[in-house]
Design a protein around this motif. Sequence first.
Motif, PDB file in Angstrom:
ATOM      1  N   MET A 265      -1.167  -2.190   0.299  1.00  0.00           N
ATOM      2  CA  MET A 265      -1.207  -3.097  -0.850  1.00  0.00           C
ATOM      3  C   MET A 265      -1.024  -2.224  -2.087  1.00  0.00           C
ATOM      4  SD  MET A 265      -2.420  -6.036   0.671  1.00  0.00           S
ATOM      5  CE  MET A 265      -3.477  -6.995  -0.377  1.00  0.00           C
TER       6      MET A 265
ATOM      7  N   TRP B  36     -15.923  -9.849 -12.424  1.00  0.00           N
ATOM      8  CA  TRP B  36     -15.172 -10.094 -11.185  1.00  0.00           C
ATOM      9  C   TRP B  36     -15.143  -8.779 -10.422  1.00  0.00           C
ATOM     10  CZ3 TRP B  36     -10.388  -8.535  -9.026  1.00  0.00           C
ATOM     11  CH2 TRP B  36     -10.020  -9.266  -7.878  1.00  0.00           C
TER      12      TRP B  36
ATOM     13  N   ALA C 225      -9.501 -14.012 -14.107  1.00  0.00           N
ATOM     14  CA  ALA C 225     -10.597 -13.442 -13.324  1.00  0.00           C
ATOM     15  C   ALA C 225     -11.793 -13.111 -14.227  1.00  0.00           C
ATOM     16  CB  ALA C 225     -10.123 -12.201 -12.575  1.00  0.00           C
TER      17      ALA C 225
ATOM     18  N   PRO D  48      -8.458 -15.084  -7.674  1.00  0.00           N
ATOM     19  CA  PRO D  48      -9.721 -14.450  -8.071  1.00  0.00           C
ATOM     20  C   PRO D  48     -10.911 -15.400  -8.014  1.00  0.00           C
ATOM     21  CG  PRO D  48      -8.283 -14.756  -9.984  1.00  0.00           C
ATOM     22  CD  PRO D  48      -7.471 -15.087  -8.762  1.00  0.00           C
ATOM     23  N   HIS D  49     -10.652 -16.720  -8.048  1.00  0.00           N
ATOM     24  CA  HIS D  49     -11.761 -17.674  -8.026  1.00  0.00           C
ATOM     25  C   HIS D  49     -12.295 -17.922  -6.629  1.00  0.00           C
ATOM     26  CE1 HIS D  49     -10.876 -18.297 -12.160  1.00  0.00           C
ATOM     27  NE2 HIS D  49      -9.707 -18.849 -11.918  1.00  0.00           N
TER      28      HIS D  49
ATOM     29  N   LEU E 235      -4.733 -11.403   2.487  1.00  0.00           N
ATOM     30  CA  LEU E 235      -4.273 -10.342   3.374  1.00  0.00           C
ATOM     31  C   LEU E 235      -4.902  -9.021   2.982  1.00  0.00           C
ATOM     32  CD1 LEU E 235      -0.450 -11.122   3.165  1.00  0.00           C
ATOM     33  CD2 LEU E 235      -2.002 -11.805   5.004  1.00  0.00           C
ATOM     34  N   LYS E 236      -5.006  -8.132   3.958  1.00  0.00           N
ATOM     35  CA  LYS E 236      -5.400  -6.763   3.650  1.00  0.00           C
ATOM     36  C   LYS E 236      -4.588  -5.801   4.508  1.00  0.00           C
ATOM     37  CE  LYS E 236      -9.397  -6.559   6.759  1.00  0.00           C
ATOM     38  NZ  LYS E 236      -9.054  -7.792   7.511  1.00  0.00           N
TER      39      LYS E 236
ATOM     40  N   GLN F  52      -7.700  -0.261  -2.342  1.00  0.00           N
ATOM     41  CA  GLN F  52      -6.870  -0.496  -1.158  1.00  0.00           C
ATOM     42  C   GLN F  52      -6.247  -1.880  -1.201  1.00  0.00           C
ATOM     43  OE1 GLN F  52     -10.123  -0.380  -1.212  1.00  0.00           O
ATOM     44  NE2 GLN F  52     -11.028  -1.918   0.110  1.00  0.00           N
ATOM     45  N   LEU F  53      -6.699  -2.725  -2.145  1.00  0.00           N
ATOM     46  CA  LEU F  53      -6.139  -4.062  -2.309  1.00  0.00           C
ATOM     47  C   LEU F  53      -5.203  -4.135  -3.512  1.00  0.00           C
ATOM     48  CD1 LEU F  53      -9.526  -5.823  -1.591  1.00  0.00           C
ATOM     49  CD2 LEU F  53      -7.504  -5.988  -0.139  1.00  0.00           C
ATOM     50  N   GLY F  54      -4.953  -2.989  -4.118  1.00  0.00           N
ATOM     51  CA  GLY F  54      -4.058  -2.952  -5.269  1.00  0.00           C
ATOM     52  C   GLY F  54      -4.754  -3.208  -6.596  1.00  0.00           C
ATOM     53  N   ILE F  55      -6.079  -3.145  -6.613  1.00  0.00           N
ATOM     54  CA  ILE F  55      -6.826  -3.381  -7.846  1.00  0.00           C
ATOM     55  C   ILE F  55      -7.046  -2.048  -8.563  1.00  0.00           C
ATOM     56  CG2 ILE F  55      -8.994  -4.252  -8.822  1.00  0.00           C
ATOM     57  CD1 ILE F  55      -7.442  -6.410  -7.423  1.00  0.00           C
TER      58      ILE F  55
ATOM     59  N   PHE G 284      -3.461 -14.464  -3.416  1.00  0.00           N
ATOM     60  CA  PHE G 284      -4.520 -13.847  -4.222  1.00  0.00           C
ATOM     61  C   PHE G 284      -5.045 -14.885  -5.194  1.00  0.00           C
ATOM     62  CE2 PHE G 284      -5.564 -11.483  -8.245  1.00  0.00           C
ATOM     63  CZ  PHE G 284      -6.784 -10.994  -7.801  1.00  0.00           C
TER      64      PHE G 284
ATOM     65  N   SER H 244       0.915 -12.902  -7.973  1.00  0.00           N
ATOM     66  CA  SER H 244       0.767 -13.502  -9.300  1.00  0.00           C
ATOM     67  C   SER H 244       2.131 -13.435  -9.976  1.00  0.00           C
ATOM     68  CB  SER H 244      -0.286 -12.741 -10.118  1.00  0.00           C
ATOM     69  OG  SER H 244      -0.017 -11.347 -10.080  1.00  0.00           O
TER      70      SER H 244
ATOM     71  N   LYS I 254     -13.875 -17.031  -2.979  1.00  0.00           N
ATOM     72  CA  LYS I 254     -14.858 -16.031  -2.559  1.00  0.00           C
ATOM     73  C   LYS I 254     -14.139 -14.856  -1.899  1.00  0.00           C
ATOM     74  CE  LYS I 254     -19.259 -15.541  -0.185  1.00  0.00           C
ATOM     75  NZ  LYS I 254     -18.879 -14.864   1.085  1.00  0.00           N
TER      76      LYS I 254
ATOM     77  N   ALA J  31     -11.004 -13.391  -2.219  1.00  0.00           N
ATOM     78  CA  ALA J  31      -9.875 -13.494  -3.152  1.00  0.00           C
ATOM     79  C   ALA J  31      -8.543 -13.138  -2.500  1.00  0.00           C
ATOM     80  CB  ALA J  31     -10.127 -12.606  -4.354  1.00  0.00           C
ATOM     81  N   PHE J  32      -8.592 -12.298  -1.471  1.00  0.00           N
ATOM     82  CA  PHE J  32      -7.356 -11.786  -0.877  1.00  0.00           C
ATOM     83  C   PHE J  32      -7.124 -12.404   0.493  1.00  0.00           C
ATOM     84  CE2 PHE J  32      -9.255  -8.719  -3.668  1.00  0.00           C
ATOM     85  CZ  PHE J  32      -8.188  -8.313  -4.464  1.00  0.00           C
TER      86      PHE J  32
ATOM     87  N   LEU K  61       0.804  -4.718  -7.542  1.00  0.00           N
ATOM     88  CA  LEU K  61       0.021  -5.721  -8.261  1.00  0.00           C
ATOM     89  C   LEU K  61      -1.246  -5.953  -7.450  1.00  0.00           C
ATOM     90  CD1 LEU K  61       2.785  -8.445  -8.723  1.00  0.00           C
ATOM     91  CD2 LEU K  61       1.793  -7.094 -10.569  1.00  0.00           C
ATOM     92  N   PRO K  62      -2.318  -6.452  -8.093  1.00  0.00           N
ATOM     93  CA  PRO K  62      -3.495  -6.801  -7.298  1.00  0.00           C
ATOM     94  C   PRO K  62      -3.116  -7.766  -6.175  1.00  0.00           C
ATOM     95  CG  PRO K  62      -4.009  -6.897  -9.636  1.00  0.00           C
ATOM     96  CD  PRO K  62      -2.522  -6.677  -9.523  1.00  0.00           C
ATOM     97  N   GLY K  63      -3.320  -7.355  -4.937  1.00  0.00           N
ATOM     98  CA  GLY K  63      -3.065  -8.234  -3.804  1.00  0.00           C
ATOM     99  C   GLY K  63      -1.628  -8.322  -3.345  1.00  0.00           C
TER     100      GLY K  63
END
Lengths: 291, 224
Positions: B128, A129, A142, B192-193, B200-201, A28-31, B190, B173, B195, B197-198, B131-133
């Motif tokens: 979302m 990760w 990551a 990744p380091h 927004l949701k 749901q976060l695009g991962i 976004f 990114s 805690k 990481a995102f 891309l991730p995030g």
Amino acid sequence: MSNDLTLTFLKAGLQTTLQDNGRKGYQQLGIPKGGALDQSSASMANHIVGNESDEPLLEITMAGPEILFDSDAIIAVTGAHFDVYSDNVLIENDKVHYLESGTMIRFDKLNAGCRAYLAVAGNWKVKKWKDSVSPLLQVAEATPNSVIKKGTKININSSYLNHTNLWDKKIPYPALSNKVRLRVLVGPEFHSISRLAIANFFGKGHKVSNDANRMGYRLSSQLEKATEIKELISSGIIPGTVQLTGSGQPIILLNDAQTTGGYPRIANIIDEDLDQLAQLKPGDEIWFSLI
Amino acid sequence: MMKIRPYGSHALLINFEQKIDLEIHHLVKGYFNAISEFEEVSYQIPAYCSITVVFDKKTTDYEHLKSKIELLEIEPSKTTAKTTTIEIPVCYEAAYAPDLASLAQELNLKPEEVISLHTAETYDVYMMGFLPGFPYLGKLPVALECKRKSTPRKQVKAGNVGLAGQQTGIYPSDAPGGWQLIGQTPLKIFDPHRKDAFLLKMGDRVQFKSINAETYIKIKQDVE
């Protein structure tokens, strides 16, 4: 008894990555899900060396690495058939091998399939990760060690007296063939494509194009009368979804694909046949059958 | 009305009326939250007007899960109560906004009007993806609706804020992309380091705030 083992990559191979079962619950976060593409070969390799099925392992694609083991180790190779040498001795797939300190494992010629898995007994000291070591394409930092490069070192707390296992015949295992039949279910937008396109989809073999990677396999066939396809409002994509792109070329989406897309989803390869798909390489042929 | 259908061997697809609409978004959010409690569900992909629900075949099957979802009583109004609004600072100055001038011309607006229209609205994170995030934010005021660039850029920078169709979005990114870039945020949406990481949701709300280059650089230094 346990000891510290370091794998040093003298050659990286074409695309060697750390994989496991991937990520669930972050889509749901695009991962994307990520994870080993051929899950049964991967879990078989870990099973043989006595690891848990979600322990990281190496996914080796088409051209393999050269790896120096600086300590004793238990390994197994499954999936694609390469000529794999332990120093200068050919070793077999699907069997447990005991390596002595200083052994070099070298992947040479690829004979069949596309992806091999190398499991090493023990606890892999690699950065995860969101529960997984599977590398994210856009966010390499990551999981900094998950895409293997020349010189990469991987540390493993190896348990030398692990309980090893024989190949488990009950685990379904993909056949390594250049021509496969994959079972599909109709996709959500199946009925938006023409009858002729449907006939072409099921009535012909489709070659995997050179545009084939962990995100997806573009097929080199062109479905006729597929030009009227409109883009849809973006919706979820799962591994095994077959989309029909604007140009009429089908594309099979895999574990690293983006989580949403706007092309019609004409079919879904059933999960049980995805391992088979992961062993196909450019030029191999797919026939789809509807179940 | 909602329609449920199989989607591959281990998933189902919930389709709502196929349009980008706030009321439908609240339904998606309501169903997503309720289904998140189901143990037999491995993961979900909520989108504008659909939800992909992937399940564990060892513990359920399509028919069971479908009935269970159909029995849920979701009232969209209740899902709006707990919404968080996040303020995102954006520098719209030319050096940070490669497409602002040309887009303004195309829309028959002055660049300042594009900025005030973009910052006047509070946007919903509809979904979302890509891309991730990457958040898809909507809907844009009608005056700002625009086409994607005819040739996508090979590299868009993380933090770039873009427009496409009825949507606005923020690149999490560096990535290729075809959105019209009208500004840049110094925040890492976004990381990744971190805690969390995102930033927004899906379901959050976003308010853009115009900042000058000086403030951009200062915030940028603070977040690095």
